[in-house]
Design a protein around this motif. Structure first.
Motif, mmCIF file in Angstrom:
data_model
loop_
_atom_site.group_PDB
_atom_site.id
_atom_site.type_symbol
_atom_site.label_atom_id
_atom_site.label_comp_id
_atom_site.label_asym_id
_atom_site.label_seq_id
_atom_site.Cartn_x
_atom_site.Cartn_y
_atom_site.Cartn_z
ATOM 1 N N ARG A 100 0.830 -1.205 0.000
ATOM 2 C CA ARG A 100 0.000 0.000 0.000
ATOM 3 C C ARG A 100 0.865 1.255 0.000
ATOM 4 O O ARG A 100 0.571 2.232 -0.702
ATOM 5 C CB ARG A 100 -0.926 -0.039 1.225
ATOM 6 N N ALA A 157 2.203 1.745 -3.496
ATOM 7 C CA ALA A 157 1.165 2.210 -4.415
ATOM 8 C C ALA A 157 0.864 3.688 -4.211
ATOM 9 O O ALA A 157 0.738 4.455 -5.186
ATOM 10 C CB ALA A 157 -0.105 1.375 -4.232
ATOM 11 N N THR A 158 0.745 4.115 -2.958
ATOM 12 C CA THR A 158 0.444 5.528 -2.717
ATOM 13 C C THR A 158 1.603 6.422 -3.126
ATOM 14 O O THR A 158 1.384 7.521 -3.663
ATOM 15 C CB THR A 158 0.087 5.763 -1.244
ATOM 16 N N THR A 205 -5.377 6.150 1.266
ATOM 17 C CA THR A 205 -5.672 5.251 0.157
ATOM 18 C C THR A 205 -5.644 3.792 0.598
ATOM 19 O O THR A 205 -4.668 3.343 1.212
ATOM 20 C CB THR A 205 -4.661 5.465 -0.985
ATOM 21 N N LEU A 261 -6.084 -0.398 -0.517
ATOM 22 C CA LEU A 261 -6.010 -1.349 -1.618
ATOM 23 C C LEU A 261 -7.355 -2.071 -1.747
ATOM 24 O O LEU A 261 -7.940 -2.500 -0.747
ATOM 25 C CB LEU A 261 -4.909 -2.376 -1.377
ATOM 26 N N THR A 321 0.803 -4.310 -12.573
ATOM 27 C CA THR A 321 0.685 -5.213 -11.426
ATOM 28 C C THR A 321 -0.173 -6.407 -11.825
ATOM 29 O O THR A 321 -0.816 -6.404 -12.889
ATOM 30 C CB THR A 321 0.029 -4.511 -10.229
ATOM 31 N N ALA A 335 -5.692 -5.717 -8.435
ATOM 32 C CA ALA A 335 -4.960 -4.747 -7.608
ATOM 33 C C ALA A 335 -5.391 -3.351 -8.042
ATOM 34 O O ALA A 335 -5.249 -2.979 -9.211
ATOM 35 C CB ALA A 335 -3.454 -4.920 -7.771
ATOM 36 N N ALA A 364 -6.448 0.907 -6.276
ATOM 37 C CA ALA A 364 -6.307 1.839 -5.154
ATOM 38 C C ALA A 364 -7.558 2.694 -5.036
ATOM 39 O O ALA A 364 -8.094 3.171 -6.048
ATOM 40 C CB ALA A 364 -5.084 2.729 -5.357
ATOM 41 N N ASP A 383 -7.045 -4.375 4.530
ATOM 42 C CA ASP A 383 -5.925 -5.229 4.131
ATOM 43 C C ASP A 383 -6.226 -6.720 4.188
ATOM 44 O O ASP A 383 -6.130 -7.415 3.175
ATOM 45 C CB ASP A 383 -4.699 -4.926 4.999
ATOM 46 N N TRP A 431 -1.782 -8.255 -4.446
ATOM 47 C CA TRP A 431 -1.318 -7.098 -3.685
ATOM 48 C C TRP A 431 0.141 -7.265 -3.272
ATOM 49 O O TRP A 431 0.911 -6.312 -3.294
ATOM 50 C CB TRP A 431 -2.186 -6.899 -2.456
ATOM 51 N N VAL A 482 2.408 -6.032 -5.966
ATOM 52 C CA VAL A 482 2.242 -4.664 -6.483
ATOM 53 C C VAL A 482 3.594 -3.994 -6.702
ATOM 54 O O VAL A 482 3.836 -3.341 -7.725
ATOM 55 C CB VAL A 482 1.359 -3.833 -5.527
#
Length: 379
Positions: free
Chosen positions: A61, A64-65, A75, A77, A211, A215, A217, A246, A256, A259
């Motif tokens: 996470r 990703a952010t 944010t 997942l 990814t 997956a 956001a 999560d 995830w 990612v």
């Protein structure tokens, strides 16, 4: 496919793949990373679910952010944008007697999700060549006193348009806006979600950020975070947003977990420089196909997305869902993965450009189209 990077993907080389926007294409290295993540879980499931996955998912996470330029606490997942729409509808308590506004360019599952909860859909209608003002006005006109949510696609899936999200949000205020950004992560540079003036923004990571599938956001404005809950209540229950999303029981968390590998593949393929090259290739490729068909460009109002572009088919071709499906089958039989789109009484091809494409792919499609349509080539 481009031979220099074809081995990085597992796509069938017998097909010309011009539809990356539909489901993406997972690089071989990312699929292998996901396999390793699954194997780690299976070696010691109790240890994985109890002790390891919370840290692995928190790291995914965070990655990703950072990639999206968003605060980590903003944010969650999720599996895809459709799941995010369900989360928002649930969190806002939307149901019978209330309206949700979508557009005639919107992805259908967003509207279906609202209807499944008993809400009434209202549609903002505008043509392919509308300008930003007409788009914002169409959304504003669809809002009523019963409207609880407006859903606007940042990049429209059927038509590949880049919609003026900030202008729409201002036009429909104070109704909260959910941005369907399924095609945005890894495809649209200069992203500034927090400046859009919206309440929710959801983007898939598995299309243009490479990814594994499942997956995505979900960004949520601060005033709505406390009311957002995952659709499945499980072991993350009671945790603050976004950590409560999560751990959802025994679902497969490997997408995830990989990612970070997908984002590394995006960077390894060239990052934003590659996105720019794809956009330029798509313009040239679309012109090959348009010239072969002898049609005019449908664009001229709001800009086309960098990753997707429409080419108009001749009058009367693929103007209905059924005839577009029949043309899709003929294209695939000829070795081309490219979707026909029936929109507002006109047929189009929706083209995409990915790192594995080159100009020959579009030239090959252009050369084949007259025979596929059963028409002579234009003079």
């Amino acid at each position: 496919m481009r031979r220099d990077i074809a081995e990085l993907f597992e796509l069938d080389p017998a097909l010309t793949h011009l539809n990356h926007g539909a489901f993406g294409a997972v690089p071989r290295s990312v699929r292998e990373a996901q396999d390793r993540a699954r194997a780690r879980i299976e070696r010691a499931p109790m240890r994985a679910f109890r002790d390891e996955l919370p840290t692995v998912l928190a790291d995914a996470r965070a990655q990703a952010t950072a990639f999206l330029g968003l605060p980590e606490e903003s944010t969650a997942l999720v599996r895809n944008v459709t799941e995010a729409v369900g989360v928002v509808l649930q969190g806002l308590g939307i149901g019978p007697g209330e309206d949700v506004v979508v557009s005639n360019h919107g992805y259908l599952t967003a509207g279906w999700s609202a209807e499944a909860r008993g809400a009434t859909l209202r549609t903002a209608d505008f043509p392919v060549d509308a300008d930003a003002g007409k788009v914002a006005a169409a959304f504003a006109a669809a809002v009523t006193h019963r409207t609880r949510l407006v859903v606007v696609d940042q990049i429209t899936s059927p038509t590949g348009l880049l919609l003026p999200v900030a202008e729409v949000a201002a036009a429909v205020a104070p109704v909260p806006v959910l941005v369907d950004a399924a095609h945005v992560p890894g495809a649209l540079p200069g992203l500034d979600v927090e400046a859009l003036g919206v309440a929710f923004w959801a983007g898939n990571l598995h299309k243009w950020a490479y990814t594994p599938r499942a997956a995505a956001a979900l960004w949520v404005a601060p005033e709505h975070r406390e009311s957002m809950r995952p659709l499945v209540t499980s072991w993350s229950h009671g945790l603050p947003f976004p950590a409560r999303f999560d751990l959802q029981g025994t679902v497969d968390h490997s997408a995830w977990a990989a990612v970070t590998d997908g984002l590394a593949a995006w960077a390894g393929l060239g990052g934003w420089e590659q996105v720019h090259r794809n956009a330029e290739l798509l313009l040239r490729g679309a012109e090959h196909v348009r010239a072969a068909l002898g049609t005019e460009s449908p664009h001229g109002g709001i800009p086309s997305a960098p990753c997707l572009r429409l080419v108009a088919l001749p009058e009367g071709v693929a103007t209905t869902t059924e005839s577009a499906e029949a043309l899709w089958q003929r294209l695939h039989a000829a070795g081309f993965v490219v979707p026909p789109v029936a929109f507002d009484g006109r047929g189009y091809l929706r083209l995409a450009a990915a790192p594995y494409n080159d100009e020959d792919d579009y030239a090959r499609l252009a050369g084949a189209m007259p025979a596929i349509l059963g028409e002579p080539a234009p003079a």
